[in-house]
Design a protein around this motif. Structure first.
Motif, short mmCIF file in Angstrom:
data_model
loop_
_atom_site.label_atom_id
_atom_site.label_comp_id
_atom_site.label_asym_id
_atom_site.label_seq_id
_atom_site.Cartn_x
_atom_site.Cartn_y
_atom_site.Cartn_z
N ASN A 213 -1.39 -4.82 -5.47
CA ASN A 213 -0.24 -4.11 -4.93
C ASN A 213 -0.70 -2.91 -4.12
OD1 ASN A 213 1.73 -5.82 -6.01
ND2 ASN A 213 1.74 -4.72 -7.96
N GLU A 214 -0.20 -2.83 -2.91
CA GLU A 214 -0.49 -1.71 -2.01
C GLU A 214 0.79 -0.90 -1.85
OE1 GLU A 214 -2.44 0.73 0.87
OE2 GLU A 214 -3.23 -0.70 -0.57
N ARG A 215 0.71 0.38 -2.17
CA ARG A 215 1.90 1.23 -2.08
C ARG A 215 1.53 2.52 -1.37
NH1 ARG A 215 5.23 4.95 -5.17
NH2 ARG A 215 7.42 4.31 -5.02
N THR B 52 -2.63 -0.02 -8.97
CA THR B 52 -1.92 -0.02 -7.69
C THR B 52 -2.75 0.82 -6.73
OG1 THR B 52 0.26 -0.25 -8.71
CG2 THR B 52 0.18 0.70 -6.50
N GLY C 62 5.98 5.23 -0.69
CA GLY C 62 7.18 4.60 -1.19
C GLY C 62 7.34 3.13 -0.86
N ASN C 63 6.53 2.60 0.03
CA ASN C 63 6.64 1.20 0.40
C ASN C 63 5.58 0.37 -0.32
OD1 ASN C 63 8.74 1.65 2.35
ND2 ASN C 63 7.17 2.51 3.71
N THR C 64 6.01 -0.66 -1.03
CA THR C 64 5.09 -1.48 -1.80
C THR C 64 5.02 -2.88 -1.23
OG1 THR C 64 5.64 -0.25 -3.81
CG2 THR C 64 4.54 -2.38 -4.10
N SER C 65 3.81 -3.41 -1.13
CA SER C 65 3.62 -4.79 -0.68
C SER C 65 2.52 -5.42 -1.52
CB SER C 65 3.24 -4.84 0.81
OG SER C 65 2.02 -4.14 1.03
N HIS D 63 -4.52 5.61 2.31
CA HIS D 63 -3.88 6.52 3.26
C HIS D 63 -4.65 6.60 4.57
CE1 HIS D 63 -7.03 9.47 2.45
NE2 HIS D 63 -6.81 9.34 1.15
N HIS E 55 -3.31 2.89 -3.04
CA HIS E 55 -2.63 3.66 -2.01
C HIS E 55 -3.69 4.03 -0.97
CE1 HIS E 55 0.74 4.62 -4.97
NE2 HIS E 55 -0.25 4.27 -5.77
#
Length: 290
Positions: free
Chosen positions: A168-170, A245, A173-176, A249, A247
């Motif tokens: 999961n890439e978040r 998860t 606030g957007n998760t995919s 950036h 993230h």
């Protein structure tokens, strides 16, 4: 589950604006969710790690207003854990010893019969020169004087019942869900090093084990490590570890668009401090609100 994040710099030079951005994001995420923020020192490369840089890391983070909730962990103290994981992977038949130098690999991939020089997350994609050394019997002793590589095609076979591989890439606030293509692992990542002769581990192995040992739920780091995450998911599945998860950036870049590095002393946090900048100024410089 409560969020647990971390900031994991290497003590090989001064922290710069890119480090500040990543540390701010991880710290703020933990604080906003009543979670835990940790600091880990990635010092497996003892030839480059320096106490003065480690001390400067703590000083800069404290000046930025960041505090951590548990004692700092140093990778240099965790060699037994890395050795145990390698022993398991060796027994599972997904490692092989390799004595190729970087020059050997460069010459092999640039040979006339090769159509192109392929670059993966670890640089030149290993051409498989020593792959025939992979043990056919798990009881053979694991060598301790050679680099050890992950036999990627065997690893994929081992994970057949665990497919598809994903994470999961978040970000903001957007998760995919990112699916990892098996053919990509073999062709574009290849047999990556998990244990270097002079370190007894590698970044990929140590970061996976350390995140699991510290119970990290959310890994905040630069987008330059997005492809490496696919390696980390493979290792997590092989070792029976949870996948956090992620993230990934944006990177902080200089005026010419080049990503910042440890050598960019002009953008070191200490340089801005000495020039009279405040922590709020640093936040603004990296695009965050005070």
């Amino acid at each position: 589950m409560a969020i647990r994040t971390r900031f994991a710099p290497s003590p090989t030079g001064p922290l710069h604006l890119g480090h500040a951005y990543s540390a701010f994001l991880a710290h703020d995420m933990a604080r906003a969710n009543d979670g835990t923020f940790l600091v880990r020192i990635e010092d497996i490369d003892q030839s480059r790690a320096r106490p003065k840089w480690e001390d400067q890391i703590y000083d800069d983070l404290s000046w930025l207003g960041l505090s951590w909730d548990e004692p700092v962990v140093r990778q240099s103290t965790r060699s037994p854990a890395y050795k145990d994981a390698l022993t398991k992977l060796w027994a599972d038949g997904v490692l092989f010893p390799c004595d190729c130098t970087r020059r050997d690999i460069s010459e092999a991939v640039s040979a006339p019969q090769e159509n192109e020089t392929a670059i993966g997350p670890d640089g030149l994609i290993y051409p498989g020169t020593c792959r025939h050394h992979a043990p056919l019997h798990p009881n053979l002793p694991m060598p301790d004087n050679m680099a050890l590589r992950l036999f990627m095609s065997r690893a994929i076979t081992r994970l057949r019942e665990d497919l598809p591989l994903d994470f999961n890439e978040r970000i903001f606030g957007n998760t995919s869900t990112v699916r990892i293509d098996e053919s990509y692992l073999a062709s574009t990542i290849g047999d990556i090093v998990l244990s270097r002769r002079d370190m007894g581990t590698s970044y990929h192995l140590s970061v996976v084990l350390d995140d699991a040992a510290q119970g990290i739920t959310d890994v905040v780091r630069g987008e330059d490590l997005f492809e490496a995450t696919k390696i980390h998911v493979v290792l997590q599945r092989l070792l029976g570890l949870a996948t956090p998860t992620y993230h990934h950036h944006r990177l902080i870049r200089d005026d010419a668009g080049k990503r910042l590095a440890k050598r960019d002393d002009a953008r070191a946090i200490r340089t801005y401090r000495d020039a009279g900048a405040s922590p709020a100024d640093i936040r603004q410089m990296v695009g965050l609100s005070a």
